[in-house]
Design a protein around this motif. Sequence first.
Motif, PDB file in Angstrom:
ATOM      1  N   GLU A   1     -10.873   0.104  -0.979  1.00 51.40           N
ATOM      2  CA  GLU A   1     -10.423  -0.373   0.327  1.00 51.40           C
ATOM      3  C   GLU A   1     -10.151  -1.881   0.271  1.00 51.40           C
ATOM      4  O   GLU A   1      -9.118  -2.360   0.759  1.00 51.40           O
ATOM      5  CB  GLU A   1     -11.475  -0.060   1.381  1.00 51.40           C
ATOM      6  N   GLU A   2     -11.071  -2.613  -0.339  1.00 53.18           N
ATOM      7  CA  GLU A   2     -10.893  -4.067  -0.448  1.00 53.18           C
ATOM      8  C   GLU A   2      -9.744  -4.415  -1.384  1.00 53.18           C
ATOM      9  O   GLU A   2      -8.964  -5.338  -1.114  1.00 53.18           O
ATOM     10  CB  GLU A   2     -12.191  -4.716  -0.938  1.00 53.18           C
ATOM     11  N   ALA A   3      -9.611  -3.684  -2.475  1.00 48.99           N
ATOM     12  CA  ALA A   3      -8.519  -3.947  -3.415  1.00 48.99           C
ATOM     13  C   ALA A   3      -7.164  -3.737  -2.744  1.00 48.99           C
ATOM     14  O   ALA A   3      -6.243  -4.562  -2.888  1.00 48.99           O
ATOM     15  CB  ALA A   3      -8.653  -3.050  -4.642  1.00 48.99           C
ATOM     16  N   PHE A   4      -7.032  -2.645  -2.007  1.00 44.10           N
ATOM     17  CA  PHE A   4      -5.769  -2.388  -1.304  1.00 44.10           C
ATOM     18  C   PHE A   4      -5.514  -3.441  -0.228  1.00 44.10           C
ATOM     19  O   PHE A   4      -4.373  -3.869  -0.019  1.00 44.10           O
ATOM     20  CB  PHE A   4      -5.790  -0.992  -0.688  1.00 44.10           C
ATOM     21  N   ALA A   5      -6.577  -3.855   0.468  1.00 45.64           N
ATOM     22  CA  ALA A   5      -6.419  -4.852   1.522  1.00 45.64           C
ATOM     23  C   ALA A   5      -5.841  -6.154   0.974  1.00 45.64           C
ATOM     24  O   ALA A   5      -5.080  -6.851   1.656  1.00 45.64           O
ATOM     25  CB  ALA A   5      -7.760  -5.114   2.206  1.00 45.64           C
ATOM     26  N   ARG A   6      -6.177  -6.473  -0.265  1.00 42.09           N
ATOM     27  CA  ARG A   6      -5.691  -7.717  -0.871  1.00 42.09           C
ATOM     28  C   ARG A   6      -4.187  -7.694  -1.135  1.00 42.09           C
ATOM     29  O   ARG A   6      -3.579  -8.742  -1.346  1.00 42.09           O
ATOM     30  CB  ARG A   6      -6.457  -8.003  -2.164  1.00 42.09           C
ATOM     31  N   VAL A   7      -3.592  -6.498  -1.125  1.00 43.09           N
ATOM     32  CA  VAL A   7      -2.128  -6.413  -1.267  1.00 43.09           C
ATOM     33  C   VAL A   7      -1.493  -5.957   0.044  1.00 43.09           C
ATOM     34  O   VAL A   7      -0.334  -5.522   0.076  1.00 43.09           O
ATOM     35  CB  VAL A   7      -1.714  -5.485  -2.429  1.00 43.09           C
ATOM     36  N   GLY A   8      -2.271  -6.027   1.122  1.00 40.38           N
ATOM     37  CA  GLY A   8      -1.738  -5.719   2.445  1.00 40.38           C
ATOM     38  C   GLY A   8      -1.634  -4.250   2.771  1.00 40.38           C
ATOM     39  O   GLY A   8      -0.915  -3.863   3.696  1.00 40.38           O
TER      40      GLY A   8
ATOM     41  N   SER B   1      -3.534  -0.566   3.832  1.00 41.89           N
ATOM     42  CA  SER B   1      -4.717  -0.091   4.544  1.00 41.89           C
ATOM     43  C   SER B   1      -4.682   1.431   4.626  1.00 41.89           C
ATOM     44  O   SER B   1      -3.650   2.013   4.963  1.00 41.89           O
ATOM     45  CB  SER B   1      -4.763  -0.687   5.952  1.00 41.89           C
ATOM     46  N   PHE B   2      -5.804   2.059   4.314  1.00 41.70           N
ATOM     47  CA  PHE B   2      -5.918   3.505   4.381  1.00 41.70           C
ATOM     48  C   PHE B   2      -7.243   3.875   5.025  1.00 41.70           C
ATOM     49  O   PHE B   2      -8.237   3.169   4.875  1.00 41.70           O
ATOM     50  CB  PHE B   2      -5.867   4.136   2.978  1.00 41.70           C
ATOM     51  N   ASP B   3      -7.265   4.988   5.727  1.00 37.37           N
ATOM     52  CA  ASP B   3      -8.518   5.533   6.229  1.00 37.37           C
ATOM     53  C   ASP B   3      -9.443   5.802   5.042  1.00 37.37           C
ATOM     54  O   ASP B   3      -8.990   6.236   3.977  1.00 37.37           O
ATOM     55  CB  ASP B   3      -8.237   6.831   6.992  1.00 37.37           C
ATOM     56  N   ARG B   4     -10.721   5.565   5.230  1.00 35.90           N
ATOM     57  CA  ARG B   4     -11.657   5.738   4.109  1.00 35.90           C
ATOM     58  C   ARG B   4     -11.681   7.174   3.586  1.00 35.90           C
ATOM     59  O   ARG B   4     -11.871   7.391   2.392  1.00 35.90           O
ATOM     60  CB  ARG B   4     -13.065   5.285   4.518  1.00 35.90           C
ATOM     61  N   GLN B   5     -11.482   8.139   4.476  1.00 42.30           N
ATOM     62  CA  GLN B   5     -11.459   9.528   4.009  1.00 42.30           C
ATOM     63  C   GLN B   5     -10.268   9.777   3.094  1.00 42.30           C
ATOM     64  O   GLN B   5     -10.365  10.532   2.124  1.00 42.30           O
ATOM     65  CB  GLN B   5     -11.408  10.497   5.201  1.00 42.30           C
ATOM     66  N   VAL B   6      -9.153   9.128   3.396  1.00 40.74           N
ATOM     67  CA  VAL B   6      -7.963   9.258   2.550  1.00 40.74           C
ATOM     68  C   VAL B   6      -8.257   8.719   1.149  1.00 40.74           C
ATOM     69  O   VAL B   6      -7.883   9.328   0.134  1.00 40.74           O
ATOM     70  CB  VAL B   6      -6.761   8.518   3.180  1.00 40.74           C
ATOM     71  N   ILE B   7      -8.952   7.584   1.093  1.00 42.43           N
ATOM     72  CA  ILE B   7      -9.327   7.030  -0.212  1.00 42.43           C
ATOM     73  C   ILE B   7     -10.338   7.941  -0.898  1.00 42.43           C
ATOM     74  O   ILE B   7     -10.210   8.249  -2.081  1.00 42.43           O
ATOM     75  CB  ILE B   7      -9.894   5.606  -0.064  1.00 42.43           C
ATOM     76  N   HIS B   8     -11.341   8.385  -0.136  1.00 45.16           N
ATOM     77  CA  HIS B   8     -12.367   9.251  -0.723  1.00 45.16           C
ATOM     78  C   HIS B   8     -11.752  10.476  -1.387  1.00 45.16           C
ATOM     79  O   HIS B   8     -12.197  10.912  -2.457  1.00 45.16           O
ATOM     80  CB  HIS B   8     -13.385   9.706   0.321  1.00 45.16           C
ATOM     81  N   ASP B   9     -10.727  11.025  -0.753  1.00 50.47           N
ATOM     82  CA  ASP B   9     -10.127  12.258  -1.273  1.00 50.47           C
ATOM     83  C   ASP B   9      -9.432  12.049  -2.617  1.00 50.47           C
ATOM     84  O   ASP B   9      -9.056  13.023  -3.268  1.00 50.47           O
ATOM     85  CB  ASP B   9      -9.141  12.832  -0.260  1.00 50.47           C
ATOM     86  N   GLN B  10      -9.275  10.795  -3.029  1.00 53.91           N
ATOM     87  CA  GLN B  10      -8.683  10.482  -4.337  1.00 53.91           C
ATOM     88  C   GLN B  10      -9.733  10.053  -5.364  1.00 53.91           C
ATOM     89  O   GLN B  10      -9.400   9.867  -6.542  1.00 53.91           O
ATOM     90  CB  GLN B  10      -7.643   9.363  -4.189  1.00 53.91           C
TER      91      GLN B  10
END
Length: 221
Positions: A26-33, A35-44
Amino acid sequence: MQIKAILFDIDGTLVDTNDMHVLAWEEAFARVGASFDRQVIHDQIGKGTDMLVPTLLPDADDDQQEELGDTHGAIFKAQYLETAKPFAKAHDLLAHTHGLDQQVVLASSASQGELDHYIGLLNARDLVSATTSSDDVEKTKPAPDIFATALEKLPGIDPSEVIVVGDTPYDIEAAAKCGIAAVAVRSGKFEDAQLQAAGAVAIYDDVAALLAGYATSPLGR
């Protein structure tokens, strides 16, 4: 067919890190602008950078993928790695497997550095026959490379004599591509339906439950 070797995933299976990886991504993606729901990230979670980033950011080129992966790795190492804990009975499960003369193999999409840390955390250096990390392969799970590479380190053992233990659909899919059956644990917080759809031959709450039922499980039968 007697099981001669067991390929254990680590993150979410032996060590409680999936939620930590979600926060680091989540933080890594935020640094490139992004944003994803945490569940979306979790599912990967369970995939390596090479598979995870293109799913969520399909327009990212190879350099951007690598940069995001490096950022995630740095965040995870700095903020979470030292606080990660093994699941209850994780060491005992590895010791029990080893005591039955079944080879213990750690096969993870984690980096070699993280894998080495986890071996120490699990007090498993004397129990593990072989390891495979993302550093050893071209593609991570759900590609078959990690388990295929692990099999190459087990000469004379047929895929039918091996079982994978993992927590994500990607573990199970990767195992199937190598002709290996897979047992799933719920500790990675994936739904039973997802694990079953991927082809899990059995599902346990966690490694402690798997150890308790080892003799009648696919590992022990």
